[in-house]
Design a protein around this motif. Structure first.
Motif, PDB file in Angstrom:
ATOM      1  N   THR A 126      -6.278  51.383  53.671  1.00  0.00           N
ATOM      2  CA  THR A 126      -7.714  51.204  53.454  1.00  0.00           C
ATOM      3  C   THR A 126      -7.937  50.300  52.245  1.00  0.00           C
ATOM      4  O   THR A 126      -7.089  50.216  51.342  1.00  0.00           O
ATOM      5  CB  THR A 126      -8.403  52.544  53.186  1.00  0.00           C
ATOM      6  OG1 THR A 126      -7.906  53.081  51.930  1.00  0.00           O
ATOM      7  CG2 THR A 126      -8.133  53.544  54.307  1.00  0.00           C
ATOM      8  N   PRO A 127      -9.087  49.630  52.188  1.00  0.00           N
ATOM      9  CA  PRO A 127      -9.372  48.819  50.999  1.00  0.00           C
ATOM     10  C   PRO A 127      -9.326  49.629  49.710  1.00  0.00           C
ATOM     11  O   PRO A 127      -8.850  49.129  48.672  1.00  0.00           O
ATOM     12  CB  PRO A 127     -10.781  48.286  51.280  1.00  0.00           C
ATOM     13  CG  PRO A 127     -10.874  48.259  52.778  1.00  0.00           C
ATOM     14  CD  PRO A 127     -10.107  49.468  53.237  1.00  0.00           C
ATOM     15  N   GLU A 128      -9.788  50.864  49.768  1.00  0.00           N
ATOM     16  CA  GLU A 128      -9.789  51.702  48.569  1.00  0.00           C
ATOM     17  C   GLU A 128      -8.368  51.987  48.087  1.00  0.00           C
ATOM     18  O   GLU A 128      -8.092  51.990  46.877  1.00  0.00           O
ATOM     19  CB  GLU A 128     -10.520  53.013  48.858  1.00  0.00           C
ATOM     20  CG  GLU A 128     -12.011  52.870  49.134  1.00  0.00           C
ATOM     21  CD  GLU A 128     -12.317  52.363  50.547  1.00  0.00           C
ATOM     22  OE1 GLU A 128     -13.465  51.931  50.784  1.00  0.00           O
ATOM     23  OE2 GLU A 128     -11.403  52.379  51.411  1.00  0.00           O
ATOM     24  N   MET A 129      -7.448  52.241  49.027  1.00  0.00           N
ATOM     25  CA  MET A 129      -6.053  52.513  48.671  1.00  0.00           C
ATOM     26  C   MET A 129      -5.437  51.317  47.978  1.00  0.00           C
ATOM     27  O   MET A 129      -4.782  51.441  46.927  1.00  0.00           O
ATOM     28  CB  MET A 129      -5.265  52.859  49.929  1.00  0.00           C
ATOM     29  CG  MET A 129      -3.795  53.169  49.684  1.00  0.00           C
ATOM     30  SD  MET A 129      -2.809  53.086  51.199  1.00  0.00           S
ATOM     31  CE  MET A 129      -2.486  51.319  51.264  1.00  0.00           C
ATOM     32  N   TRP A 130      -5.656  50.116  48.537  1.00  0.00           N
ATOM     33  CA  TRP A 130      -5.060  48.922  47.947  1.00  0.00           C
ATOM     34  C   TRP A 130      -5.697  48.581  46.605  1.00  0.00           C
ATOM     35  O   TRP A 130      -5.007  48.152  45.675  1.00  0.00           O
ATOM     36  CB  TRP A 130      -5.164  47.746  48.917  1.00  0.00           C
ATOM     37  CG  TRP A 130      -4.259  47.921  50.087  1.00  0.00           C
ATOM     38  CD1 TRP A 130      -4.605  48.167  51.379  1.00  0.00           C
ATOM     39  CD2 TRP A 130      -2.819  47.905  50.061  1.00  0.00           C
ATOM     40  NE1 TRP A 130      -3.479  48.301  52.168  1.00  0.00           N
ATOM     41  CE2 TRP A 130      -2.377  48.142  51.390  1.00  0.00           C
ATOM     42  CE3 TRP A 130      -1.871  47.709  49.064  1.00  0.00           C
ATOM     43  CZ2 TRP A 130      -1.030  48.187  51.726  1.00  0.00           C
ATOM     44  CZ3 TRP A 130      -0.527  47.756  49.391  1.00  0.00           C
ATOM     45  CH2 TRP A 130      -0.116  47.990  50.704  1.00  0.00           C
ATOM     46  N   GLN A 131      -7.001  48.792  46.483  1.00  0.00           N
ATOM     47  CA  GLN A 131      -7.642  48.518  45.204  1.00  0.00           C
ATOM     48  C   GLN A 131      -7.129  49.459  44.128  1.00  0.00           C
ATOM     49  O   GLN A 131      -6.925  49.058  42.970  1.00  0.00           O
ATOM     50  CB  GLN A 131      -9.160  48.629  45.322  1.00  0.00           C
ATOM     51  CG  GLN A 131      -9.892  48.129  44.087  1.00  0.00           C
ATOM     52  CD  GLN A 131      -9.561  46.686  43.763  1.00  0.00           C
ATOM     53  OE1 GLN A 131      -9.647  45.809  44.621  1.00  0.00           O
ATOM     54  NE2 GLN A 131      -9.162  46.428  42.512  1.00  0.00           N
ATOM     55  N   ALA A 187      -4.328  40.623  49.505  1.00  0.00           N
ATOM     56  CA  ALA A 187      -4.295  39.987  50.826  1.00  0.00           C
ATOM     57  C   ALA A 187      -4.209  41.025  51.931  1.00  0.00           C
ATOM     58  O   ALA A 187      -4.876  40.910  52.971  1.00  0.00           O
ATOM     59  CB  ALA A 187      -3.120  39.010  50.906  1.00  0.00           C
ATOM     60  N   ILE A 188      -3.398  42.058  51.713  1.00  0.00           N
ATOM     61  CA  ILE A 188      -3.311  43.149  52.694  1.00  0.00           C
ATOM     62  C   ILE A 188      -4.649  43.895  52.753  1.00  0.00           C
ATOM     63  O   ILE A 188      -5.146  44.217  53.841  1.00  0.00           O
ATOM     64  CB  ILE A 188      -2.177  44.121  52.333  1.00  0.00           C
ATOM     65  CG1 ILE A 188      -0.825  43.405  52.318  1.00  0.00           C
ATOM     66  CG2 ILE A 188      -2.139  45.291  53.327  1.00  0.00           C
ATOM     67  CD1 ILE A 188       0.315  44.259  51.768  1.00  0.00           C
ATOM     68  N   ARG A 189      -5.219  44.170  51.604  1.00  0.00           N
ATOM     69  CA  ARG A 189      -6.502  44.892  51.530  1.00  0.00           C
ATOM     70  C   ARG A 189      -7.568  44.232  52.399  1.00  0.00           C
ATOM     71  O   ARG A 189      -8.346  44.905  53.080  1.00  0.00           O
ATOM     72  CB  ARG A 189      -6.962  44.913  50.074  1.00  0.00           C
ATOM     73  CG  ARG A 189      -8.304  45.580  49.816  1.00  0.00           C
ATOM     74  CD  ARG A 189      -8.830  45.210  48.433  1.00  0.00           C
ATOM     75  NE  ARG A 189      -9.106  43.774  48.333  1.00  0.00           N
ATOM     76  CZ  ARG A 189      -9.266  43.122  47.175  1.00  0.00           C
ATOM     77  NH1 ARG A 189      -9.182  43.768  46.022  1.00  0.00           N
ATOM     78  NH2 ARG A 189      -9.517  41.815  47.178  1.00  0.00           N
TER      79      ARG A 189
END
Length: 264
Positions: A126-131, A187-189
């Motif tokens: 998830t975007p939150e995990m990557w951030q 980039a993954i996010r």
């Protein structure tokens, strides 16, 4: 040592195997360099002309202009193929390397004869995990993440029985440039190739380590289900890096897949 400048960025690559053999390109996972494929090449026994490279911000390759996204990473791979005079290739990508492979076939499908997608997805996490991971790197570098990453990368039996080797893989992670790792996380996010996966029209093999704690077997099975005609294979006693833990099993699945599709 082989190098090429792509988009103003010096990048490190290696070409091995006999000229005229089928070309097989490998794209690495997050926090690694192209040495993760050493055992796979040994198992392949010179059947292929192999291309390995360090994506920007990893290994010996420069970071270049940051930020960068998945489109830039896909374009880097295509530019490397151009430099080497390779019109199309079999492409094997692991984790973020699998996203790069999917990006390449999305942007220029004629460059890809077939895909091997290892321990990856069309959208990872998830975007939150990557951030949160990016923020943790900014605060404490990669050292603070390393032990948790090792648990996702490697199966319990590997961690218990090969501690000396585990220490070296941990070194590879923590010695990755923090900025390069963080921008790859971004980039993954921001990457979501789910809709594009449904349009992939080349033979595709999805492979996952049974003990993968990063992209779980459930995740990789879902990827295979979303790609027309894709097949799924699972490797016991392997985590996120089956190319390191179980290279013979991975190569066996790859060769069977290539033969079944008339690619070798």
């Amino acid at each position: 040592m082989q190098a090429v400048t792509i988009d103003g960025t010096p990048m490190h690559y290696a070409v091995d195997g006999p000229e005229g053999a089928p070309v097989l390109v490998f794209a690495n996972s997050l926090g690694t360099d192209f040495r993760i494929w050493d055992r796979v090449l040994a198992q392949l026994g010179g059947r292929f002309r192999t291309v390995r490279y360090d994506k920007r911000g990893h290994g010996l390759s420069d970071l270049g202009t940051a930020p960068f996204d998945m489109a830039r990473l896909g374009a880097d791979l295509e530019a490397l193929l151009d430099h080497l005079g390779i019109e199309s290739a079999l492409v094997c990508g692991l984790s973020i390397g699998g996203l790069i492979a999917q990006q390449l076939v999305r942007d220029n499908p004629s460059r890809v004869r077939a895909l091997v997608l290892c321990d990856t997805a069309a959208k990872i996490g998830t975007p939150e995990m990557w951030q949160a991971r990016i923020d943790a790197i900014a605060k404490g570098g990669l050292e603070g993440l390393a032990d948790a990453v090792m648990e996702r990368w490697f199966a319990p039996v590997f961690r218990a029985t090969r501690p000396d080797e585990l220490a070296l893989w941990r070194n590879m992670l923590v010695r990755t440039p923090a900025e390069g790792y963080a921008w790859a996380c971004a980039a993954i996010r921001d990457a979501d190739l789910t809709a594009d996966a449904a349009r992939i029209a080349v033979p595709t093999l999805a492979v996952c380590g049974a003990d993968d704690g990063a992209t779980t077997p459930e995740t990789v099975r879902a990827l295979a289900a979303g790609i027309p005609g894709a097949i799924y294979r699972e490797i016991p006693d392997a985590g996120h890096l089956p190319c390191v833990e179980q290279p013979d099993a991975l190569v066996g699945h790859m060769l069977g897949f290539f033969r079944e599709n008339g690619l070798v």
